[in-house]
Design a protein around this motif. Structure first.
Motif, PDB file in Angstrom:
ATOM      1  N   SER A   1       0.683  -1.226   0.031  1.00  0.00           N
ATOM      2  CA  SER A   1      -0.102  -0.279   0.036  1.00  0.00           C
ATOM      3  C   SER A   1       0.741   1.398   0.032  1.00  0.00           C
ATOM      4  CB  SER A   1      -0.948   0.186   1.280  1.00  0.00           C
ATOM      5  OG  SER A   1      -1.981  -1.193   1.214  1.00  0.00           O
ATOM      6  N   TRP A   2       1.944   1.241   0.927  1.00  0.00           N
ATOM      7  CA  TRP A   2       2.762   2.423   0.962  1.00  0.00           C
ATOM      8  C   TRP A   2       3.538   2.539  -0.407  1.00  0.00           C
ATOM      9  CZ3 TRP A   2       6.114   1.384   5.896  1.00  0.00           C
ATOM     10  CH2 TRP A   2       5.217   1.543   6.971  1.00  0.00           C
TER      11      TRP A   2
ATOM     12  N   VAL B   1      -6.212   9.426   0.081  1.00  0.00           N
ATOM     13  CA  VAL B   1      -6.218   8.998  -1.101  1.00  0.00           C
ATOM     14  C   VAL B   1      -7.220   9.443  -2.164  1.00  0.00           C
ATOM     15  CG1 VAL B   1      -6.699   6.842  -2.638  1.00  0.00           C
ATOM     16  CG2 VAL B   1      -5.192   6.548  -0.386  1.00  0.00           C
ATOM     17  N   ASN B   2      -8.573   9.592  -1.296  1.00  0.00           N
ATOM     18  CA  ASN B   2      -9.556  10.266  -2.202  1.00  0.00           C
ATOM     19  C   ASN B   2      -9.385  11.614  -2.553  1.00  0.00           C
ATOM     20  OD1 ASN B   2     -11.438   8.084  -2.822  1.00  0.00           O
ATOM     21  ND2 ASN B   2     -12.075   8.321  -0.765  1.00  0.00           N
TER      22      ASN B   2
ATOM     23  N   PHE C   1      -4.073   1.249   5.502  1.00  0.00           N
ATOM     24  CA  PHE C   1      -2.445   1.550   5.694  1.00  0.00           C
ATOM     25  C   PHE C   1      -2.360   2.878   5.257  1.00  0.00           C
ATOM     26  CE2 PHE C   1      -2.536  -3.102   5.550  1.00  0.00           C
ATOM     27  CZ  PHE C   1      -2.101  -3.370   6.678  1.00  0.00           C
ATOM     28  N   VAL C   2      -2.785   3.198   4.196  1.00  0.00           N
ATOM     29  CA  VAL C   2      -2.890   4.628   3.773  1.00  0.00           C
ATOM     30  C   VAL C   2      -4.459   5.124   3.963  1.00  0.00           C
ATOM     31  CG1 VAL C   2      -2.512   6.486   1.743  1.00  0.00           C
ATOM     32  CG2 VAL C   2      -1.066   4.210   1.941  1.00  0.00           C
TER      33      VAL C   2
ATOM     34  N   LEU D   1      -6.372   1.969  -4.191  1.00  0.00           N
ATOM     35  CA  LEU D   1      -6.089   1.966  -2.741  1.00  0.00           C
ATOM     36  C   LEU D   1      -7.410   2.473  -2.217  1.00  0.00           C
ATOM     37  CD1 LEU D   1      -2.694   3.997  -2.802  1.00  0.00           C
ATOM     38  CD2 LEU D   1      -3.018   1.780  -1.750  1.00  0.00           C
ATOM     39  N   ALA D   2      -8.164   3.177  -2.871  1.00  0.00           N
ATOM     40  CA  ALA D   2      -9.580   3.806  -2.140  1.00  0.00           C
ATOM     41  C   ALA D   2     -10.410   2.568  -1.966  1.00  0.00           C
ATOM     42  CB  ALA D   2     -10.146   4.852  -2.895  1.00  0.00           C
ATOM     43  N   LYS D   3     -10.275   1.510  -2.741  1.00  0.00           N
ATOM     44  CA  LYS D   3     -11.223   0.319  -2.799  1.00  0.00           C
ATOM     45  C   LYS D   3     -10.613  -0.919  -1.759  1.00  0.00           C
ATOM     46  CE  LYS D   3     -12.540   0.906  -7.517  1.00  0.00           C
ATOM     47  NZ  LYS D   3     -12.704   0.575  -8.819  1.00  0.00           N
ATOM     48  N   GLN D   4      -9.451  -0.901  -1.331  1.00  0.00           N
ATOM     49  CA  GLN D   4      -8.926  -1.837  -0.260  1.00  0.00           C
ATOM     50  C   GLN D   4      -9.700  -1.533   0.909  1.00  0.00           C
ATOM     51  OE1 GLN D   4      -4.252  -2.014  -2.131  1.00  0.00           O
ATOM     52  NE2 GLN D   4      -4.765  -1.243   0.004  1.00  0.00           N
TER      53      GLN D   4
END
Length: 252
Positions: A139-140, A178-179, A172-173, A165-168
Motif C-alpha cells: 500500500s505504501w 487517497v480520495n 494503511f494509507v 487504494l481507495a477500494k482496499q
C-alpha cells in the motif's frame, strides 16, 4: 557409566527411550529459549537501525545554520540531496543486514529517498515492492508511486493507483487522504463535478460519523482541508454539507 546411563539401565528399554526423549525436549526447549532471546535482541537492533535511518530522512536541512540555532547533537544537512543520499545509504544497510519485516520497510524508505537521486531507479524499486511485499508495504509503495506519477503529470496512471487504494478494505494509507489526491487529479483534468463529488463524500461521511456514545466525531485535518477545498471548488455543493461538529465535541 554416567548417572544418566545408570538411570537408563534401571528403567531398561523403554525407560531409556523416555529419558533420551526427555533430554531431547529439554535441549530443544533450551535452544528455543536461546533463539527467542537472540531474535528479541536482533529485532531490537533492527528497530533501532531503522529508527536511526528514519531520523536521518526527517532531519532538518540547514544550508548555513546560524550560531546557536541548532540543537546540540541534532542531525542536519546542507541540502535535501545530501540528506536523501545519506538516508538512502542507511536504509540500504538496514535492508542488507536484517530480515523482513524490517528489510522490506527499509527497501521502501530507500526507494522513496532514491527518487530525488535516481528517479527511474527509485520508481522501479517502488514498482517491485507494489507487486511483491507485505500488504502494508504494498500500500505504501502504491501510494508513493501514485504521488510520483501525479507529480510527473501522468494523471491516468496516478488516478488508477489512487482508485485501487481507495477500494482496499485496509487503510494503511487513509482513504480520505487517497480520495483527496484523486479529487485533485480530477480537478486538473477538468472533471470538476467528479472532484466535487469525491470531496463532498469525504466531508459528509466524516460529519455524519458518531462515536460509541452517539456524539459527532471531531474532524481530522484532512477533512477540514477537504471542506475548504469544496468551498472554493463548488460553493453550491459546499452549502449542502451537514454542519460542522459543535465546538464542544472538539478535542482541546
Amino acid at each position: 557409566m554416567n548417572a544418566f546411563d545408570r538411570l537408563g539401565n534401571q528403567l531398561e528399554g523403554r525407560g531409556r527411550t523416555i529419558l533420551y526423549g526427555l533430554a531431547a525436549v529439554v535441549a530443544l526447549t533450551a535452544l528455543a529459549g536461546l533463539w527467542s532471546w537472540w531474535s528479541g535482541q536482533r529485532a531490537d537492533e533492527a528497530r533501532r537501525a531503522l529508527g536511526h535511518a528514519i531520523e536521518i530522512a526527517e532531519a532538518r536541512v540547514e544550508p548555513s545554520p546560524a550560531s546557536g540555532t541548532t540543537v546540540p547533537g541534532a542531525i542536519t544537512f546542507p541540502t535535501e540531496r545530501e540528506r536523501a543520499q545519506k538516508a538512502f545509504e542507511e536504509f540500504q544497510n538496514v535492508a542488507a543486514k536484517y530480515p523482513d519485516p524490517y528489510r522490506e520497510k527499509a527497501r521502501y524508505f530507500a526507494a522513496v529517498n532514491l527518487l530525488p537521486l535516481d528517479r527511474n531507479r527509485g520508481l522501479s524499486e517502488l514498482e517491485a515492492l507494489a507487486k511483491n511485499a507485505g500488504t502494508e508495504t504494498v500500500s505504501w509503495a502504491k501510494f508513493a508511486l501514485a504521488q510520483a506519477r501525479e507529480a510527473d503529470g501522468q494523471y491516468d496512471q496516478a488516478s488508477a493507483l489512487y482508485s485501487e487504494l481507495a477500494k482496499q478494505s485496509d487503510e494503511f494509507v487513509p482513504h480520505d487522504t487517497v480520495n483527496l489526491r484523486l479529487a485533485a487529479i480530477y480537478e486538473r483534468q477538468g472533471k470538476k463535478n467528479e472532484a466535487a463529488d469525491i470531496i463532498f463524500q469525504i466531508v459528509e461521511s466524516a460529519r455524519k460519523a458518531k462515536d460509541q456514545n452517539g456524539k459527532p466525531l471531531p474532524e481530522s485535518p484532512t477533512v477540514r482541508e477537504a471542506a475548504q477545498k469544496l468551498q472554493s471548488l463548488d460553493p453550491a455543493r459546499s452549502a449542502q454539507l451537514p454542519p460542522e461538529p459543535p465546538a464542544s465535541n472538539l478535542p482541546f
